[in-house]
Design a protein around this motif. Structure first.
Motif, PDB file in Angstrom:
ATOM      1  N   TYR A  66      -5.159  -0.692  -3.585  1.00  0.00           N
ATOM      2  CA  TYR A  66      -4.199  -1.685  -4.061  1.00  0.00           C
ATOM      3  C   TYR A  66      -4.858  -2.702  -4.995  1.00  0.00           C
ATOM      4  O   TYR A  66      -4.298  -3.060  -6.024  1.00  0.00           O
ATOM      5  CB  TYR A  66      -3.557  -2.388  -2.864  1.00  0.00           C
ATOM      6  CG  TYR A  66      -2.440  -3.316  -3.236  1.00  0.00           C
ATOM      7  CD1 TYR A  66      -1.170  -2.819  -3.534  1.00  0.00           C
ATOM      8  CD2 TYR A  66      -2.635  -4.696  -3.313  1.00  0.00           C
ATOM      9  CE1 TYR A  66      -0.132  -3.662  -3.893  1.00  0.00           C
ATOM     10  CE2 TYR A  66      -1.597  -5.542  -3.670  1.00  0.00           C
ATOM     11  CZ  TYR A  66      -0.354  -5.023  -3.950  1.00  0.00           C
ATOM     12  OH  TYR A  66       0.660  -5.861  -4.310  1.00  0.00           O
ATOM     13  N   THR A  67      -6.069  -3.145  -4.649  1.00  0.00           N
ATOM     14  CA  THR A  67      -6.755  -4.163  -5.453  1.00  0.00           C
ATOM     15  C   THR A  67      -7.343  -3.588  -6.741  1.00  0.00           C
ATOM     16  O   THR A  67      -7.709  -4.345  -7.635  1.00  0.00           O
ATOM     17  CB  THR A  67      -7.880  -4.822  -4.637  1.00  0.00           C
ATOM     18  OG1 THR A  67      -8.741  -3.805  -4.120  1.00  0.00           O
ATOM     19  CG2 THR A  67      -7.312  -5.638  -3.487  1.00  0.00           C
ATOM     20  N   MET A 120      -5.704  -1.289  -8.677  1.00  0.00           N
ATOM     21  CA  MET A 120      -4.631  -0.897  -9.582  1.00  0.00           C
ATOM     22  C   MET A 120      -4.278  -2.050 -10.521  1.00  0.00           C
ATOM     23  O   MET A 120      -4.457  -3.211 -10.165  1.00  0.00           O
ATOM     24  CB  MET A 120      -3.407  -0.459  -8.768  1.00  0.00           C
ATOM     25  CG  MET A 120      -3.651   0.812  -7.978  1.00  0.00           C
ATOM     26  SD  MET A 120      -2.366   1.163  -6.758  1.00  0.00           S
ATOM     27  CE  MET A 120      -0.936   1.352  -7.785  1.00  0.00           C
ATOM     28  N   PRO A 121      -3.758  -1.740 -11.723  1.00  0.00           N
ATOM     29  CA  PRO A 121      -3.369  -2.803 -12.643  1.00  0.00           C
ATOM     30  C   PRO A 121      -2.276  -3.692 -12.038  1.00  0.00           C
ATOM     31  O   PRO A 121      -1.400  -3.196 -11.326  1.00  0.00           O
ATOM     32  CB  PRO A 121      -2.820  -2.041 -13.863  1.00  0.00           C
ATOM     33  CG  PRO A 121      -3.347  -0.662 -13.744  1.00  0.00           C
ATOM     34  CD  PRO A 121      -3.548  -0.400 -12.295  1.00  0.00           C
ATOM     35  N   GLU A 122      -2.339  -4.962 -12.318  1.00  0.00           N
ATOM     36  CA  GLU A 122      -1.326  -5.901 -11.832  1.00  0.00           C
ATOM     37  C   GLU A 122       0.050  -5.505 -12.363  1.00  0.00           C
ATOM     38  O   GLU A 122       0.216  -5.266 -13.554  1.00  0.00           O
ATOM     39  CB  GLU A 122      -1.681  -7.323 -12.292  1.00  0.00           C
ATOM     40  CG  GLU A 122      -0.754  -8.392 -11.776  1.00  0.00           C
ATOM     41  CD  GLU A 122      -0.782  -8.556 -10.262  1.00  0.00           C
ATOM     42  OE1 GLU A 122       0.283  -8.836  -9.680  1.00  0.00           O
ATOM     43  OE2 GLU A 122      -1.854  -8.386  -9.663  1.00  0.00           O
ATOM     44  N   GLY A 123       1.026  -5.394 -11.490  1.00  0.00           N
ATOM     45  CA  GLY A 123       2.378  -5.039 -11.891  1.00  0.00           C
ATOM     46  C   GLY A 123       2.661  -3.549 -11.887  1.00  0.00           C
ATOM     47  O   GLY A 123       3.784  -3.127 -12.150  1.00  0.00           O
ATOM     48  N   TYR A 124       1.643  -2.739 -11.592  1.00  0.00           N
ATOM     49  CA  TYR A 124       1.819  -1.286 -11.574  1.00  0.00           C
ATOM     50  C   TYR A 124       2.150  -0.834 -10.155  1.00  0.00           C
ATOM     51  O   TYR A 124       1.294  -0.442  -9.379  1.00  0.00           O
ATOM     52  CB  TYR A 124       0.545  -0.603 -12.086  1.00  0.00           C
ATOM     53  CG  TYR A 124       0.611   0.903 -12.106  1.00  0.00           C
ATOM     54  CD1 TYR A 124       1.480   1.562 -12.964  1.00  0.00           C
ATOM     55  CD2 TYR A 124      -0.195   1.659 -11.273  1.00  0.00           C
ATOM     56  CE1 TYR A 124       1.541   2.943 -12.986  1.00  0.00           C
ATOM     57  CE2 TYR A 124      -0.144   3.045 -11.292  1.00  0.00           C
ATOM     58  CZ  TYR A 124       0.724   3.676 -12.154  1.00  0.00           C
ATOM     59  OH  TYR A 124       0.776   5.055 -12.165  1.00  0.00           O
TER      60      TYR A 124
END
Length: 198
Positions: A95-96, A98-102
């Motif tokens: 989770y950390t 991954m791109p923000e908002g993806y």
């Protein structure tokens, strides 16, 4: 859901009758027109049963993770072919990482939709390195960066040209690969020219 016709596995949509009952009679009849004759051939997705009927977490591969893993695999293949990697940056599936908002759009607003498309465009379209298309390798032919007028070609144009030159596919490259990429870019341009507050 999926149904088997001969040796071919086809996808089908399954809906709860209670949800259909909430629709207008006109829309219900529209759905009726698509009803499969032999529903006994259908197999309901295990993830659907676990998640929506049993209330359990689905541990099958998430589509968001699948795209990130596919990008990593493509970069590894590029390395094996001795050409530069296709994507300048790849991401982990934690989770950390991954791109923000993806991730899933929990609140279906136009703003959230366009924000997600922006992330998707940056992840896929703007992340493509054109160097991968310019280098020759064993059985791989590079392409020129400049067009006939001496102007730089765009990344999507180069990608298409490179695929058509190097990949023998039994499908339409434009429809399956290039078209969706262009669609993401086209959708992304909407909020650049319009104010969205919903």
């Amino acid at each position: 859901m999926a149904y088997i016709e001969g040796e071919i596995l086809n996808r089908a949509i399954g809906v709860f009758v209670i949800d259909l009952a909430k629709l207008s009679p006109k829309i219900q009849m529209l759905w009726k027109g698509f009803e499969l004759e032999n529903q006994n051939n259908c197999k309901v997705s295990e993830g659907f049963i676990k998640n929506l009927l049993m209330g359990e977490w689905v541990i099958q591969y998430w589509i968001f993770h699948a795209l990130l893993e596919e990008m990593r695999v493509i970069n590894n293949l590029c390395e094996a072919m001795s050409i530069p990697k296709l994507f300048s940056h790849t991401y982990g599936t934690q989770y950390t990482d991954m791109p923000e908002g993806y991730r899933n759009i929990l609140l279906p607003t136009m703003k959230n939709y366009y924000d997600f498309v922006l992330v998707l465009e940056k992840l896929v379209v703007h992340n493509i390195l054109i160097k991968a298309f310019q280098k020759d390798s064993v059985l791989i032919k590079g392409i020129e960066r400049k067009d006939k007028e001496g102007k730089d070609k765009g990344g999507i144009v180069m990608f298409k040209e490179w695929l058509l030159k190097n990949v023998k596919a039994n499908f339409d490259v434009d429809e399956v690969i290039i078209g969706p990429i262009k669609q993401v870019r086209k959708i992304r341009q909407v909020p650049a020219h319009e104010l969205t507050n919903k």
